[in-house]
Design a protein around this motif. Structure first.
Motif, PDB file in Angstrom:
ATOM      1  N   GLU A 111       0.836  -1.205   0.000  1.00  0.00           N
ATOM      2  CA  GLU A 111       0.000   0.000   0.000  1.00  0.00           C
ATOM      3  C   GLU A 111       0.869   1.253   0.000  1.00  0.00           C
ATOM      4  O   GLU A 111       0.588   2.220  -0.717  1.00  0.00           O
ATOM      5  N   PHE A 112       1.933   1.228   0.800  1.00  0.00           N
ATOM      6  CA  PHE A 112       2.836   2.376   0.852  1.00  0.00           C
ATOM      7  C   PHE A 112       3.535   2.571  -0.495  1.00  0.00           C
ATOM      8  O   PHE A 112       3.676   3.701  -0.982  1.00  0.00           O
ATOM      9  N   ASP A 113       3.963   1.477  -1.115  1.00  0.00           N
ATOM     10  CA  ASP A 113       4.645   1.567  -2.408  1.00  0.00           C
ATOM     11  C   ASP A 113       3.728   2.149  -3.483  1.00  0.00           C
ATOM     12  O   ASP A 113       4.160   2.945  -4.321  1.00  0.00           O
ATOM     13  N   ILE A 114       2.477   1.740  -3.471  1.00  0.00           N
ATOM     14  CA  ILE A 114       1.523   2.263  -4.457  1.00  0.00           C
ATOM     15  C   ILE A 114       1.270   3.750  -4.213  1.00  0.00           C
ATOM     16  O   ILE A 114       1.264   4.560  -5.145  1.00  0.00           O
ATOM     17  N   LEU A 115       1.077   4.109  -2.950  1.00  0.00           N
ATOM     18  CA  LEU A 115       0.827   5.514  -2.617  1.00  0.00           C
ATOM     19  C   LEU A 115       1.995   6.393  -3.045  1.00  0.00           C
ATOM     20  O   LEU A 115       1.802   7.449  -3.663  1.00  0.00           O
ATOM     21  N   THR A 116       3.218   5.975  -2.740  1.00  0.00           N
ATOM     22  CA  THR A 116       4.371   6.820  -3.052  1.00  0.00           C
ATOM     23  C   THR A 116       4.682   6.850  -4.548  1.00  0.00           C
ATOM     24  O   THR A 116       5.259   7.820  -5.035  1.00  0.00           O
ATOM     25  N   LEU A 117       4.308   5.793  -5.271  1.00  0.00           N
ATOM     26  CA  LEU A 117       4.444   5.834  -6.732  1.00  0.00           C
ATOM     27  C   LEU A 117       3.581   6.954  -7.298  1.00  0.00           C
ATOM     28  O   LEU A 117       4.043   7.771  -8.108  1.00  0.00           O
ATOM     29  N   LEU A 118       2.329   7.007  -6.867  1.00  0.00           N
ATOM     30  CA  LEU A 118       1.412   8.035  -7.356  1.00  0.00           C
ATOM     31  C   LEU A 118       1.806   9.411  -6.829  1.00  0.00           C
ATOM     32  O   LEU A 118       1.797  10.402  -7.570  1.00  0.00           O
ATOM     33  N   LEU A 119       2.184   9.468  -5.560  1.00  0.00           N
ATOM     34  CA  LEU A 119       2.560  10.727  -4.928  1.00  0.00           C
ATOM     35  C   LEU A 119       3.800  11.333  -5.579  1.00  0.00           C
ATOM     36  O   LEU A 119       3.902  12.556  -5.744  1.00  0.00           O
TER      37      LEU A 119
END
Length: 241
Positions: free
Chosen positions: A164-172
């Motif tokens: 979840e963190f990896d997906i969030l930071t990819l988009l962020l």
């Protein structure tokens, strides 16, 4: 570098031993548990780098055990199950799982997925990225600490899983870019996207929104672009100026 530890939780001894043999050949340390009680004890004692978890155990449902494990560690959890229905996969991933494979499985694919998860975990622990230079992102109602991998929604820890963190930071980290579900999967899992993996990403996006959005049905951080994919709301960066 210390050998990485993998915990195998499966009550079928033949399958457990088979997976163990594959893992040992790849020079990982392998630990076996055949029920939930022993599994939790080994999580505490050995602090594994990755966990392979069967959905059906004699003393506890694998998804319930996953929730208990997730409270103790952020190590990737790879579910194994003879259940191949979409709803089974959704339940497992929503319970803190990072991946899901159905039995029977190909040994080569299992090892490839294990290596991908461990590479990602090692990179997140010891590596650096352009995003980490920012150290901290603060938006109205959302704070993201890149160094500690902590996320707070309205001041409360969101308790994100590693994926979840990896997906969030990819988009962020790419607020003006729209990512397809295949691109998100390949970034977070470090594997080529296959048929059915798009649903995995959609489950993760849904769970992520529930954790960070005040109104998941009308998100303000992670936006859907109809027919294309997802992006982070770049207008929030303008609001900070």
């Amino acid at each position: 570098m210390p050998r990485q530890k993998i915990l195998i939780i499966d009550d079928e001894k033949e399958i457990n031993d088979l997976i163990r043999s594959y893992i040992i050949k790849e020079d990982y340390l392998a630990f076996s548990a055949y029920d939930g009680k022993r599994a939790l004890a080994l999580v505490e004692e050995e602090n594994p780098d990755l966990i392979i978890l069967d959905v059906m155990l004699p003393d506890i449902d694998g998804t319930h055990l996953s929730l208990q494990i997730r409270a103790k560690t952020n190590a990737p959890i790879l579910f194994l199950s003879c259940k191949g229905e979409e709803i089974d996969k959704i339940i497992a991933l929503s319970a803190g799982g990072d991946d899901y494979m159905t039995k029977p499985f190909m040994p080569g694919e299992l090892i490839a997925r294990i290596k991908a998860h461990l590479r990602r975990r090692q990179s997140s622990q010891y590596g650096s990225s352009e995003l980490e230079e920012a150290k901290m992102y603060n938006f109205p109602g959302l704070s993201v600490n890149m160094q500690t991998r902590e996320v707070f929604a309205d001041g409360v820890s969101a308790n994100l899983t590693a994926k979840e963190f990896d997906i969030l930071t990819l988009l962020l980290g790419n607020p003006k870019r729209i990512f397809t579900v295949d691109q998100i999967f390949e970034h977070a899992w470090k594997l080529n996207s296959l048929e059915g993996d798009s649903r995995t990403v959609m489950v993760y996006i849904s769970t992520l929104r529930k954790k960070i959005e005040s109104n998941p049905a009308n998100p303000k951080y992670i936006l859907s672009v109809r027919g294309v994919g997802y992006k982070f709301n770049h207008n929030l960066f303008n609001d900070k100026k």
